[in-house]
Scaffold this motif. Structure first.
Motif, PDB file in Angstrom:
ATOM      1  N   MET A  68       0.836  -1.206   0.000  1.00  0.00           N
ATOM      2  CA  MET A  68       0.000   0.000   0.000  1.00  0.00           C
ATOM      3  C   MET A  68       0.867   1.251   0.000  1.00  0.00           C
ATOM      4  N   GLU A  69       1.955   1.189   0.743  1.00  0.00           N
ATOM      5  CA  GLU A  69       2.863   2.332   0.786  1.00  0.00           C
ATOM      6  C   GLU A  69       3.467   2.583  -0.591  1.00  0.00           C
ATOM      7  N   MET A 128       0.819   4.159  -2.778  1.00  0.00           N
ATOM      8  CA  MET A 128       0.555   5.558  -2.430  1.00  0.00           C
ATOM      9  C   MET A 128       1.740   6.464  -2.775  1.00  0.00           C
ATOM     10  N   LEU A 150       2.876   5.653   4.701  1.00  0.00           N
ATOM     11  CA  LEU A 150       1.468   5.767   5.085  1.00  0.00           C
ATOM     12  C   LEU A 150       1.269   6.816   6.172  1.00  0.00           C
ATOM     13  N   LYS A 177      -5.797   8.088   5.018  1.00  0.00           N
ATOM     14  CA  LYS A 177      -5.596   7.073   6.059  1.00  0.00           C
ATOM     15  C   LYS A 177      -6.887   6.302   6.304  1.00  0.00           C
ATOM     16  N   VAL A 211      -7.216   3.803   3.604  1.00  0.00           N
ATOM     17  CA  VAL A 211      -6.301   2.683   3.842  1.00  0.00           C
ATOM     18  C   VAL A 211      -6.924   1.727   4.859  1.00  0.00           C
ATOM     19  N   LEU A 251       0.468   3.840  10.166  1.00  0.00           N
ATOM     20  CA  LEU A 251      -0.205   5.096   9.820  1.00  0.00           C
ATOM     21  C   LEU A 251       0.248   6.272  10.671  1.00  0.00           C
TER      22      LEU A 251
END
Length: 122
Positions: A63-64, A67, A71, A79, A82, A105
């Motif tokens: 995910m990082e 993005m 995060l 956030k 996410v 996060l």
């Protein structure tokens, strides 16, 4: 299975194995918890699945990358998105999942729970 067919089969399953944070092994090295994949009646490869906690770390890292920044550097709305995506993937069923996500996060566990509750209310 010829070497070329085996290579093609491995190339086909590798993106899935990488996405879950698994490892491809020769079938004769498979342990009792590994998944052996067969093709046309012959064992082709074995897949060693990650532990659930390792999967969560792998998902967070992916995910990082998606993005394009840590995060913790995302704004509140991002956030929350996410957290929604992680909930859909079962991240909070993993032991210490909330704590792990909160750390990634840069927020408190309380904040993660608030994000989760906000989804259930709205």
């Amino acid at each position: 299975m010829t070497a070329a067919e085996e290579g093609a089969f491995i190339a086909a399953v590798k993106p899935l194995v990488d996405a879950i944070g698994g490892e491809i092994l020769p079938p004769d090295e498979a342990g009792p918890d590994d998944v052996v994949l067969s093709w046309e009646g012959a064992d082709a490869v074995a897949v060693r699945l990650p532990q659930l906690a390792d999967s969560l770390d792998h998902i967070l890292a992916a995910m990082e990358r998606r993005m394009g920044k840590p995060l913790a550097d995302l704004d509140r709305k991002a956030k929350q998105e996410v957290v929604r995506a992680l909930e859909a993937r079962g991240a909070f069923s993993v032991r210490h999942g909330v704590e792990t996500v909160a750390g990634a996060l840069g927020v408190s566990r309380f904040t993660v729970y608030n994000y989760l509750n906000r989804e259930k209310q709205g």
